[in-house]
Design a protein around this motif. Sequence first.
Motif, short mmCIF file in Angstrom:
data_model
loop_
_atom_site.label_atom_id
_atom_site.label_comp_id
_atom_site.label_asym_id
_atom_site.label_seq_id
_atom_site.Cartn_x
_atom_site.Cartn_y
_atom_site.Cartn_z
N MET A 1 46.14 45.94 46.78
CA MET A 1 45.76 44.52 46.71
C MET A 1 45.12 44.24 45.36
O MET A 1 44.38 45.05 44.85
N GLU A 2 45.43 43.09 44.79
CA GLU A 2 45.00 42.81 43.41
C GLU A 2 43.52 42.51 43.31
O GLU A 2 42.98 41.78 44.13
N CYS A 3 42.89 43.08 42.32
CA CYS A 3 41.46 42.81 42.09
C CYS A 3 41.27 42.32 40.66
O CYS A 3 41.80 42.93 39.73
N VAL A 4 40.54 41.24 40.52
CA VAL A 4 40.10 40.79 39.20
C VAL A 4 38.62 40.52 39.31
O VAL A 4 38.18 39.88 40.26
N ALA B 1 51.64 46.60 39.77
CA ALA B 1 52.58 45.54 40.16
C ALA B 1 53.27 46.04 41.41
O ALA B 1 53.98 47.04 41.39
N VAL B 2 53.03 45.31 42.51
CA VAL B 2 53.41 45.82 43.83
C VAL B 2 54.37 44.86 44.50
O VAL B 2 54.23 43.65 44.39
N ASN B 3 55.36 45.39 45.21
CA ASN B 3 56.22 44.56 46.05
C ASN B 3 56.27 45.19 47.43
O ASN B 3 56.91 46.22 47.63
N SER B 4 55.54 44.62 48.36
CA SER B 4 55.38 45.16 49.74
C SER B 4 54.88 46.58 49.67
O SER B 4 53.76 46.81 49.26
N GLU C 1 50.53 47.20 34.51
CA GLU C 1 50.80 45.77 34.31
C GLU C 1 49.51 45.09 33.86
O GLU C 1 48.50 45.14 34.55
N ASP C 2 49.55 44.45 32.72
CA ASP C 2 48.35 43.84 32.15
C ASP C 2 48.16 42.45 32.75
O ASP C 2 48.93 41.54 32.51
N LYS C 3 47.11 42.29 33.53
CA LYS C 3 46.88 41.00 34.19
C LYS C 3 45.80 40.17 33.53
O LYS C 3 45.44 39.10 34.02
N VAL C 4 45.24 40.68 32.43
CA VAL C 4 44.23 39.90 31.70
C VAL C 4 44.87 39.45 30.41
O VAL C 4 45.06 40.25 29.49
N MET C 5 45.18 38.17 30.34
CA MET C 5 45.89 37.66 29.17
C MET C 5 44.88 37.20 28.11
O MET C 5 43.85 36.62 28.45
N VAL C 6 45.23 37.46 26.85
CA VAL C 6 44.39 36.97 25.76
C VAL C 6 44.93 35.59 25.40
O VAL C 6 46.03 35.47 24.85
N LEU C 7 44.19 34.54 25.74
CA LEU C 7 44.70 33.18 25.54
C LEU C 7 44.74 32.80 24.08
O LEU C 7 45.71 32.24 23.61
N ASP C 8 43.62 33.04 23.41
CA ASP C 8 43.61 32.86 21.96
C ASP C 8 42.54 33.79 21.42
O ASP C 8 42.11 34.70 22.11
N SER C 9 42.11 33.55 20.21
CA SER C 9 41.23 34.52 19.56
C SER C 9 39.98 34.81 20.37
O SER C 9 39.45 35.91 20.33
N HIS C 10 39.47 33.83 21.12
CA HIS C 10 38.18 34.03 21.79
C HIS C 10 38.22 33.65 23.26
O HIS C 10 37.23 33.16 23.80
N LYS C 11 39.38 33.91 23.93
CA LYS C 11 39.44 33.57 25.36
C LYS C 11 40.25 34.61 26.09
O LYS C 11 41.28 35.09 25.62
N LEU C 12 39.77 34.93 27.32
CA LEU C 12 40.51 35.84 28.19
C LEU C 12 40.81 35.14 29.49
O LEU C 12 39.97 34.41 30.01
N LEU C 13 41.98 35.40 30.05
CA LEU C 13 42.35 34.80 31.32
C LEU C 13 42.80 35.91 32.25
O LEU C 13 43.89 36.45 32.11
N GLY C 14 41.92 36.29 33.19
CA GLY C 14 42.29 37.29 34.18
C GLY C 14 42.85 36.57 35.39
O GLY C 14 42.20 35.68 35.93
N ALA C 15 44.04 36.98 35.83
CA ALA C 15 44.68 36.24 36.92
C ALA C 15 45.15 37.19 38.00
O ALA C 15 45.62 38.30 37.71
N SER C 16 45.06 36.75 39.26
CA SER C 16 45.61 37.55 40.35
C SER C 16 46.30 36.62 41.32
O SER C 16 45.93 35.47 41.48
N SER D 1 51.11 56.33 34.14
CA SER D 1 52.51 55.95 34.32
C SER D 1 53.38 56.85 33.44
O SER D 1 53.02 57.12 32.30
N PRO D 2 54.55 57.29 33.94
CA PRO D 2 55.39 58.15 33.09
C PRO D 2 55.93 57.37 31.91
O PRO D 2 56.16 56.18 32.01
N ASP D 3 56.13 58.06 30.77
CA ASP D 3 56.69 57.39 29.60
C ASP D 3 58.11 56.97 29.89
O ASP D 3 58.88 57.70 30.51
N VAL D 4 58.51 55.80 29.39
CA VAL D 4 59.87 55.30 29.63
C VAL D 4 60.89 56.25 29.03
O VAL D 4 61.95 56.47 29.57
#
Lengths: 204, 204
Positions: free
Chosen positions: B1-4, B21-24, B32-47, B198-201
Motif C-alpha cells: 500500500m502506498e505511503c507518502v 508500483a503495484v498492480n493487485s 518508482e519515484d513518486k515525489v516529483m520535483v515541480l520546479d527549483s524549490h517545490k516537491l510534490l509527493g503523490a499517492s 531492483s535488478p539492473d535492466v
Amino acid sequence: MSIFEYNGSALVAMVGKNCFAIASDRRLGVQLQTVATDFQRVFKIHDRLYIGLSGLATDAQTMYQKLVFRHKLYQLREERDMKPQTFASLVSALLYEKRFGPFFCQPVIAGLGDNDEPFICTMDCLGAKELAKDFVVSGTASESLYGACESMYKPDMEPEELFETISQALLSSVDRDCLSGWGGYVLLVTPTEVQEKILKGRMD
Amino acid sequence: MECVFGLVGKGFAIVAADTSAVNSILVHKSNEDKVMVLDSHKLLGASGEPGDRVQFTEYIQKNVHLYQFRNGIPLTTAATANFTRGELATALRKNPYSVNILLAGYDKGVGPSMYYIDYIATMHKIEKGAFGYGSYFCLSMMDRLYHPDMSIEEAIELIDKCIIEIRTRLVVAPPNFVIKIVDEDGAREYAWRESIKSPDVSMA
C-alpha cells in the motif's frame, strides 16, 4: 458513514445584547484519523459578517471561495458591504443551484445588521434557511450542541457572559462527539470590536 | 500500500514516499519515484491511482512551468497548493482524480511550508502529514518525536524511524523508500532507503 461525517465539524452561533458570537471546533479528520488540529471553519466575509461552514471540508473551502468572490463583486458594484440577511439569501441561492448534486456543507451565518441588530441563521445543504433569535448549531455534534445551548442560553447576555456560555456549550458538546473537538475557536463580535479566542479543551 | 509522508524542519521540508508500483498482487517495480520535483524549490509527493497520479502531477508540473515562462517569476508554494486544490475541486464532480498530495516548498522570505491536499481537494497547511496505511504508524511517530525547527539530522532520523515502523508493522510493507528535501538551495533527492535492490535492466 455519511458524507457529512467524513471530516467532522461542530459550529454554533449565539445572539447576545447588540453582539453575537460564532464558535467552531478545530479538528480536521478523515473518518477516524485526525489530520490537523488547527483547521479553520469560520470565515470572515466583512467586518460585521461571518460564516461558518460545517460538513465536507472540501465543499466548505469551495463554498467559501465562491462566496468571497460574490461578495467582492457586490462590493464593487454597490460600493458597500452586504447585509447579513442579503448574504444569507445569497448562500441559500448558491446552495439550491446545486439541488441535484449539492455541496455537502451546512452553513451558519452570523452578522450585525442595521442598528447593530445581531442576525444569525443556519441552513441545510440545499439552502433551506432557518432564522433563529437565540442560537443556531451545525455539524456532527449538532444534537449535543442543541441540548447544551438550550440549557445554557439566556437572552440579552453581555459579551463576556456570551463568550463564556458559547465556549462552555461548544466544549461540552464536542466532548461527546468523537469526530469533532481538539479545541475550540470563538469569535465575539460587538459593534466596536472583534475578539478571537482559542479554547483548549480535551485534546482527543 | 502506498505511503507518502513528510515534515517541515528548520529552513527545509522533507517528503518521503515508498517506491513500489503495484498492480493487485504483482509488484511491477520497486524504484518508482513518486515525489516529483515541480520546479527549483517545490516537491510534490503523490499517492493513489497510478494513472491519475502520473497524469495529474505532470499536469501540475507543466502548469507551474507555464506560469514561470509567462510571468518570469515562479509561483509561491501557497499559490501552487491553491492551484492544485482548484484543479482537484473542479474535477471532483466531473471525473475525479484519486490522488493524495503532499506539496512542500521553500519560498524566500517565508521559509519552508507543506500542504496536505486530499483526493477530494481538502487543503490544509501542515507541519507534518502522511497518507496511506503507513500514515497510521507515521503520524503517531511524528506526534511523539516531532518538534518545530528540527535540524536535518534529527528530521532524517525521524523519517528513518517512520520507515522502520512501516517495514516492521505493515503487512504488505513497501520495501524501498525515496527521501527528497527542499530548502533554500533547492529541491533535490536526499537518499533512497532500499531493502530490496531492483535488478539492473541490462541484466534482463
